[in-house]
Design a protein around this motif. Structure first.
Motif, mmCIF file in Angstrom:
data_model
loop_
_atom_site.group_PDB
_atom_site.id
_atom_site.type_symbol
_atom_site.label_atom_id
_atom_site.label_comp_id
_atom_site.label_asym_id
_atom_site.label_seq_id
_atom_site.Cartn_x
_atom_site.Cartn_y
_atom_site.Cartn_z
ATOM 1 N N VAL A 237 0.871 -1.178 0.000
ATOM 2 C CA VAL A 237 0.000 0.000 0.000
ATOM 3 C C VAL A 237 0.905 1.223 0.000
ATOM 4 O O VAL A 237 1.695 1.413 0.941
ATOM 5 C CB VAL A 237 -0.933 0.014 1.235
ATOM 6 C CG1 VAL A 237 -1.907 1.189 1.151
ATOM 7 C CG2 VAL A 237 -1.693 -1.300 1.370
ATOM 8 N N GLY B 45 -7.548 4.346 2.101
ATOM 9 C CA GLY B 45 -7.240 4.065 3.507
ATOM 10 C C GLY B 45 -8.470 4.254 4.380
ATOM 11 O O GLY B 45 -9.242 5.178 4.172
ATOM 12 N N GLY B 46 -8.626 3.360 5.340
ATOM 13 C CA GLY B 46 -9.798 3.428 6.216
ATOM 14 C C GLY B 46 -9.738 4.577 7.208
ATOM 15 O O GLY B 46 -10.774 5.059 7.672
ATOM 16 N N PHE B 47 -8.538 5.023 7.548
ATOM 17 C CA PHE B 47 -8.401 6.057 8.574
ATOM 18 C C PHE B 47 -8.549 7.450 7.971
ATOM 19 O O PHE B 47 -9.409 8.223 8.379
ATOM 20 C CB PHE B 47 -7.053 5.910 9.278
ATOM 21 C CG PHE B 47 -6.862 6.824 10.453
ATOM 22 C CD1 PHE B 47 -7.612 6.658 11.606
ATOM 23 C CD2 PHE B 47 -5.929 7.845 10.413
ATOM 24 C CE1 PHE B 47 -7.439 7.508 12.689
ATOM 25 C CE2 PHE B 47 -5.740 8.689 11.490
ATOM 26 C CZ PHE B 47 -6.498 8.518 12.631
ATOM 27 N N LEU B 48 -7.739 7.762 6.958
ATOM 28 C CA LEU B 48 -7.799 9.090 6.333
ATOM 29 C C LEU B 48 -8.908 9.181 5.288
ATOM 30 O O LEU B 48 -9.280 10.270 4.873
ATOM 31 C CB LEU B 48 -6.448 9.435 5.684
ATOM 32 C CG LEU B 48 -5.261 9.636 6.614
ATOM 33 C CD1 LEU B 48 -4.008 9.997 5.811
ATOM 34 C CD2 LEU B 48 -5.549 10.738 7.626
ATOM 35 N N ASN C 68 -5.319 5.759 -2.059
ATOM 36 C CA ASN C 68 -3.921 5.347 -2.140
ATOM 37 C C ASN C 68 -3.849 4.256 -3.205
ATOM 38 O O ASN C 68 -4.823 4.018 -3.931
ATOM 39 C CB ASN C 68 -3.365 4.934 -0.762
ATOM 40 C CG ASN C 68 -4.194 3.914 -0.036
ATOM 41 O OD1 ASN C 68 -4.868 3.101 -0.660
ATOM 42 N ND2 ASN C 68 -4.164 3.934 1.284
ATOM 43 N N VAL D 148 -0.490 13.284 11.462
ATOM 44 C CA VAL D 148 -0.350 11.857 11.199
ATOM 45 C C VAL D 148 0.781 11.642 10.196
ATOM 46 O O VAL D 148 0.872 12.337 9.194
ATOM 47 C CB VAL D 148 -1.673 11.295 10.606
ATOM 48 C CG1 VAL D 148 -1.484 9.870 10.131
ATOM 49 C CG2 VAL D 148 -2.792 11.365 11.604
ATOM 50 N N GLN D 149 1.674 10.685 10.464
ATOM 51 C CA GLN D 149 2.734 10.316 9.513
ATOM 52 C C GLN D 149 2.214 9.211 8.602
ATOM 53 O O GLN D 149 1.742 8.189 9.095
ATOM 54 C CB GLN D 149 3.955 9.777 10.264
ATOM 55 C CG GLN D 149 4.625 10.764 11.196
ATOM 56 C CD GLN D 149 5.444 11.803 10.454
ATOM 57 O OE1 GLN D 149 6.034 11.517 9.419
ATOM 58 N NE2 GLN D 149 5.448 13.019 10.973
ATOM 59 N N GLY E 80 3.070 6.559 5.421
ATOM 60 C CA GLY E 80 4.106 5.925 4.589
ATOM 61 C C GLY E 80 5.413 5.767 5.330
ATOM 62 O O GLY E 80 5.413 5.775 6.546
HETATM 63 P P1 2BA Z 1 -5.059 4.955 6.301
HETATM 64 O O1 2BA Z 1 -5.863 3.900 6.962
HETATM 65 O O2 2BA Z 1 -5.821 6.109 5.701
HETATM 66 O O3 2BA Z 1 -4.004 5.483 7.364
HETATM 67 C C1 2BA Z 1 -3.203 6.617 7.082
HETATM 68 C C2 2BA Z 1 -2.249 6.872 8.227
HETATM 69 O O4 2BA Z 1 -2.991 7.233 9.393
HETATM 70 C C3 2BA Z 1 -1.415 5.657 8.625
HETATM 71 O O5 2BA Z 1 -0.232 5.639 7.826
HETATM 72 C C4 2BA Z 1 -1.145 5.887 10.099
HETATM 73 O O6 2BA Z 1 -0.027 6.756 10.279
HETATM 74 C C5 2BA Z 1 -2.370 6.655 10.554
HETATM 75 N N1 2BA Z 1 -3.365 5.793 11.201
HETATM 76 C C6 2BA Z 1 -4.059 4.770 10.655
HETATM 77 N N2 2BA Z 1 -4.918 4.248 11.542
HETATM 78 C C7 2BA Z 1 -4.762 4.966 12.678
HETATM 79 C C8 2BA Z 1 -5.373 4.923 13.977
HETATM 80 N N3 2BA Z 1 -6.314 4.015 14.279
HETATM 81 N N4 2BA Z 1 -4.952 5.827 14.912
HETATM 82 C C9 2BA Z 1 -3.994 6.736 14.621
HETATM 83 N N5 2BA Z 1 -3.391 6.842 13.418
HETATM 84 C C10 2BA Z 1 -3.769 5.967 12.465
HETATM 85 P P2 2BA Z 1 0.394 4.248 7.380
HETATM 86 O O7 2BA Z 1 0.581 3.355 8.562
HETATM 87 O O8 2BA Z 1 1.596 4.568 6.552
HETATM 88 O O9 2BA Z 1 -0.702 3.546 6.451
HETATM 89 C C11 2BA Z 1 -0.988 4.019 5.134
HETATM 90 C C12 2BA Z 1 -2.121 3.212 4.538
HETATM 91 O O10 2BA Z 1 -1.707 1.835 4.438
HETATM 92 C C13 2BA Z 1 -3.396 3.188 5.368
HETATM 93 O O11 2BA Z 1 -4.185 4.321 5.103
HETATM 94 C C14 2BA Z 1 -4.060 1.899 4.887
HETATM 95 O O12 2BA Z 1 -4.670 2.093 3.604
HETATM 96 C C15 2BA Z 1 -2.851 0.980 4.682
HETATM 97 N N6 2BA Z 1 -2.556 0.171 5.876
HETATM 98 C C16 2BA Z 1 -1.716 0.485 6.891
HETATM 99 N N7 2BA Z 1 -1.672 -0.509 7.801
HETATM 100 C C17 2BA Z 1 -2.514 -1.466 7.361
HETATM 101 C C18 2BA Z 1 -2.912 -2.749 7.861
HETATM 102 N N8 2BA Z 1 -2.440 -3.265 9.025
HETATM 103 N N9 2BA Z 1 -3.821 -3.461 7.153
HETATM 104 C C19 2BA Z 1 -4.315 -2.972 5.974
HETATM 105 N N10 2BA Z 1 -3.975 -1.781 5.445
HETATM 106 C C20 2BA Z 1 -3.084 -1.027 6.131
#
Ligand code: 2BA
Length: 108
Positions: A7, A34-37, A41, A91-92, A94
């Motif tokens: 991702v 992404g589920g958080f933002l 992506n 939030v960081q 990547g």
């Molecule tokens: P998102 O879910 O949009 O998450 C974007 C960023 O927000 C993450 O960066 C992380 O820094 C932060 N984040 C995510 N969930 C959070 C939470 N519950 N509390 C606080 N901050 C949170 P990255 O770790 O670089 O992840 C970038 C993208 O990669 C994610 O976008 C998601 O699409 C994917 N991803 C990351 N970890 C994953 C996993 N364990 N399983 C599936 N997809 C994942």
């Protein structure tokens, strides 16, 4: 044989796909979110021989940057006449999130 899911951020995806293709890897690019933002992506799918996994990971590392994003939390319910805008959350994102799975390939 390993199946790799990476991702990555949109800004890095095209250069990364070009670099992987130049090295002879076959890549499938999927639009994802992404589920958080809740931002778009890119998820890359590759099937590679075991010794190639480190080459793929090194290439991902080379082309994917860490970036800072700011998220605005929902404002709390204001009491009459009062408004406290919540501070943006930093939030960081990547460089990349990479999953490596054992795989068997069948081309039909
Ligand atoms: P998102 O879910 O949009 O998450 C974007 C960023 O927000 C993450 O960066 C992380 O820094 C932060 N984040 C995510 N969930 C959070 C939470 N519950 N509390 C606080 N901050 C949170 P990255 O770790 O670089 O992840 C970038 C993208 O990669 C994610 O976008 C998601 O699409 C994917 N991803 C990351 N970890 C994953 C996993 N364990 N399983 C599936 N997809 C994942």
């Amino acid at each position: 044989m390993k199946f790799i899911l990476a991702v990555v951020q949109h800004q890095d995806a095209s250069n990364l796909v070009a670099a992987l293709t130049e090295k002879g890897f076959r890549v499938t690019r999927l639009s994802s979110q992404g589920g958080f933002l809740r931002e778009g992506n890119v998820t890359l799918m590759l099937s590679v021989e075991d010794p190639q996994v480190n080459v793929v990971i090194a290439t991902v590392r080379e082309h994917c940057s860490t970036r800072t994003r700011f998220v605005s939390p929902m404002p709390p319910i204001a009491e009459s006449g009062e408004f406290y805008p919540p501070a943006p959350l930093e939030v960081q994102v990547g460089g990349a999130t990479v999953f490596v799975l054992r795989a068997e390939t069948a081309k039909l």
